[in-house]
Design an enzyme around this catalytic site. Structure first.
Site, PDB file in Angstrom:
ATOM      1  N   ALA A 114       8.937   5.631   5.507  1.00 48.86           N
ATOM      2  CA  ALA A 114       8.357   4.306   5.261  1.00 48.86           C
ATOM      3  C   ALA A 114       9.432   3.443   4.606  1.00 48.86           C
ATOM      4  CB  ALA A 114       7.151   4.445   4.349  1.00 48.86           C
ATOM      5  N   GLY A 151       6.982   8.994   6.121  1.00 49.58           N
ATOM      6  CA  GLY A 151       6.007   8.380   7.023  1.00 49.58           C
ATOM      7  C   GLY A 151       6.241   8.787   8.473  1.00 49.58           C
ATOM      8  N   GLU A 207       4.604  12.057   8.817  1.00 50.09           N
ATOM      9  CA  GLU A 207       3.141  11.868   8.728  1.00 50.09           C
ATOM     10  C   GLU A 207       2.596  11.347  10.059  1.00 50.09           C
ATOM     11  OE1 GLU A 207       3.489   9.620   4.894  1.00 50.09           O
ATOM     12  OE2 GLU A 207       1.768  10.866   4.366  1.00 50.09           O
ATOM     13  N   GLU A 234       8.837  12.365  -0.386  1.00 52.49           N
ATOM     14  CA  GLU A 234       8.266  11.383  -1.325  1.00 52.49           C
ATOM     15  C   GLU A 234       8.385  11.805  -2.779  1.00 52.49           C
ATOM     16  OE1 GLU A 234       6.969  12.361   1.474  1.00 52.49           O
ATOM     17  OE2 GLU A 234       6.355  10.610   2.623  1.00 52.49           O
TER      18      GLU A 234
END
Ligand code: NAI
Length: 672
Positions: A78, A123, A126, A148
């Site tokens: 992300a 991300g 994910e 993260e």
């Protein structure tokens, strides 16, 4: 859609995404044209929603393949810049928008295949976890992970909810609590990916898999889990037991200083009791973490490190290929190792055959461990090792671009080897010194070409410590600095460039810190409490244990050298204790005793049983140092306030760092 030449043209052409329909399969390709890597951001998300609109309405699309148009990058994560400055509400919305997008994709009637080549992180992973099938290329650049936690966060786009269902709770915890990168072979073993393929065949295979899934000829192949833990994971009580153990370990490791590992475990625990509310909890804790000072600090470090991955002097004209290393001791072997791993050719020279043999063994063993861990193939290892030449003379040194000296810390010896190298015909060779404290301009004094002399200060163990401190003198040429930085970056290091001076930057800021530790010790605070207090403050090692690791003699040498210019700031109390220890033959761990006494007795037979770890017992304090403190120490009047001790030591380090910035030793604050 096909054009007249039979090529497929895009049905959707968006700035970050294209969709091409190919015989019932929508090939969705991520390629942000304005960026080097694909990231999940507010630009991409609405475009991906357009793709989903298209697919949901389509009567012809039977399956989807997600792939990247960029080399070596699927989706790198992300976009963290969007999180910066966001308040808790904003962070929660960011997390929820990712969750919503992926669950919408998950609910599509068509199967979705992720075709991964290159980095698939945060991300990006994910997104892949929400797909029905994951294929990955076996390329060395392919890595999967949820990093993260390294930013003080948790995976906020459904990662905490999906990962353990795919790889099991034990592996999911390993990934989420450490932020580790998982290479494709291991990912296959864990069931994180379903199929491994050569990069060239990735798209073809993904299209075939998508068609087979659409026709129900294929179901995702999940890895069989046979460990004890996987049996435990079958019940809620078992899961809770695993999570409780993980929490204990995480708290022990982080000393309770980082909230993210606990938050990850909290989300997983909560989900066991309230499976329908797991996503909500994930967003809530993600948002809370985003507001912590730990998260802000780690993100700032991340940006700092990214900044230091660029060469501040610009691109090199010609990349160096051949590195020579003088001295095959601890540092020489490590420098050789990291260079070989990054495909440099390495000439390792020592005056001792025995040292050369040990260095070779060290390098082989390290490669062997990588082969066992499947992060390197035997073929890759052999190819790298074919670039290693060990020798006791200087033959072929004129072919090298740079000579990095790592001989003993002795100015005369450094002068001798510098002169030997300059006698070699090539005047293009860069001479770099890995000295820990001798000013580079002192080494360069005897040089015929001081503009080609520079410091390259690595840290031990070289293959584990990410930092490289490059030291430039007034005379070092920019071209030499540019090449040295380029070499360091290609060796995978985070490179800082500092001006020459006593102790450069890293050794200099450590000296007052160690000095204050000695003063506190002389005041009578016991070493265990002192070391623990500093570890509780966030230092990985306590200062007393650190002096023993570095070597009491080395610490004294540094302190005496630096005190010539920095005076009391680095020599207010430390040297008294250190000289006393040395006079008794206590040079730290290497000599069996320093501030502490180290067990050097041969291991008992049972300690050699694989997997059996020696119980960690406190190292006894060296009685010689205790009697010295009793005779010479100043008894502190007040009871010791540990917060005060933490501040005394840390502030002296910070203060010295500020001096370095003020004096221009540091070129920019981010280096510090
Ligand atoms: P070491 O004692 O392990 O290795 C030094 C090697 O140099 C020995 O193998 C020796 O045989 C060899 N040598 C001596 N004269 C030589 C010559 N004329 N030509 C070629 N080789 C020669 O020392 P270590 O720990 O590797 O340190 C080397 C340098 O790196 C020192 O300047 C030290 O201050 C610096 N350094 C050490 C760090 C550490 O943690 N040990 C960290 C950063 C820098």
């Amino acid at each position: 859609m096909e054009n007249h030449q039979g090529e497929h043209t895009a049905n959707l052409l968006l700035p970050c995404l294209t969709l091409k329909e190919m015989d019932g399969v929508a090939l969705v390709s991520f390629d942000d044209r304005d960026a080097k890597v694909n990231t999940l951001n507010s630009k991409l998300i609405p475009q991906f929603e357009e793709v989903l609109d298209y697919v949901e309405k389509s009567k012809t699309v039977e399956a989807l393949v997600l792939i990247s148009g960029k080399k070596d990058c699927f989706v790198a994560g992300a976009d963290i810049t969007e999180l910066q400055g966001a308040d808790q509400e904003g962070a929660k919305n960011l997390s929820m928008s990712g969750q919503k997008l992926f669950s919408r994709m998950e609910k599509l009637r068509q199967p979705v295949v992720a075709a991964i080549d290159g980095s698939c992180l945060g991300g990006g992973l994910e997104l892949a976890l929400a797909c029905d099938y994951r294929l990955a290329s076996s390329s060395a650049k392919t890595v999967l992970g949820l990093p993260e936690v390294l930013l003080g966060l948790l995976p906020g786009a459904g990662g905490t909810q999906r990962l353990s269902k795919i790889v099991g709770l034990e592996n999911a915890l390993k990934m989420m609590l450490t932020g580790m990168n998982v290479r494709p072979e291991k990912a296959k073993k864990w069931g994180l990916i379903d199929y491994l393929v050569f990069a060239d065949g990735l798209e073809d295979k993904a299209l075939k898999v998508a068609r087979a899934l659409a026709k129900k000829q294929l179901t995702p192949s999940r890895a069989k889990k046979t460990s004890v833990m996987s049996v435990l994971e079958k019940t809620n009580a078992g899961k809770k037991f695993i999570l409780q153990k993980a929490l204990q370990q995480a708290e022990k490791k982080t000393r309770g200083l980082y909230p993210a590992p606990k938050a990850i475990i909290d989300v997983l625990s909560y989900t066991i009791e309230h499976p329908e509310k797991g996503y909500e909890k994930e967003s809530e804790l993600f948002a809370q973490l985003s507001q912590t000072p730990q998260c802000h600090g780690l993100i700032s470090l991340y940006f700092g490190q990214s900044e230091l991955k660029k060469n501040r002097y610009g691109p090199v004209e010609k990349s160096a290929k051949n590195i020579a290393v003088l001295g095959a001791g601890l540092m020489g072997a490590g420098i050789g190792l990291v260079s070989l791993q990054k495909k440099f050719h390495v000439r390792l020279r020592d005056i001792s055959q025995k040292q050369l043999a040990s260095a070779k063994k060290y390098i082989w063993k390290s490669f062997d461990r990588k082969i066992k861990r499947k992060s390197m193939t035997r073929f890759e290892s052999q190819k790298m090792l074919s670039g290693l030449f060990t020798q006791t003379d200087l033959q072929h040194f004129n072919r090298c671009d740079v000579v990095i000296e790592a001989v003993f810390e002795d100015l005369e010896l450094k002068h001798k080897v510098l002169k030997e190298i300059e006698e070699i015909e090539s005047d293009k060779i860069i001479f770099a010194s890995n000295t820990s404290a001798i000013p580079i301009s002192d080494i360069a004094k005897v040089s015929k070409r001081p503009e080609r002399v520079i410091g390259m200060h690595y840290f031990s163990p070289v293959e584990k410590m990410p930092l490289l401190e490059i030291i430039v003198t007034e005379k070092t040429s920019e071209e030499v600095a540019r090449t040295a930085v380029d070499i360091g970056l290609r060796q995978g290091k985070t490179v800082i460039v500092v001006k020459d001076g006593p102790g450069f930057y890293t050794t200099r800021i450590l000296a007052p810190f160690m000095d204050e530790a000695a003063i506190v010790a002389l005041e009578g605070l016991d070493f265990y409490t002192l070391d623990d207090a500093m570890k509780d403050f966030g230092y990985p090692v306590g200062p007393i244990a650190l002096i023993d690791e570095v070597g009491v003699d080395v610490a004294l040498h540094v302190s005496e050298t630096l005190s010539k210019s920095l005076g009391e700031r680095v020599n207010g109390g430390e040297t008294k204790i250190l000289s006393e220890l040395i006079s008794k033959g206590s040079k730290g761990r290497k000599s069996g005793k320093g501030f502490f006494v180290y067990d050097q007795s041969p291991s008992s037979w049972y300690e050699k049983i694989p997997g059996l770890k020696k119980k960690s017992v406190k190292k006894p304090i060296n009685p010689e140092v205790l009697s010295f403190i009793t005779q010479n120490g100043k008894k502190s009047v007040k009871p010791v306030d540990l917060e005060d001790v933490q501040k005394r030591l840390s502030y002296r380090m910070i203060n010295e760092a500020a001096y370095c910035l003020q004096e221009g030793i540091l070129q920019q604050a981010v280096d510090g």
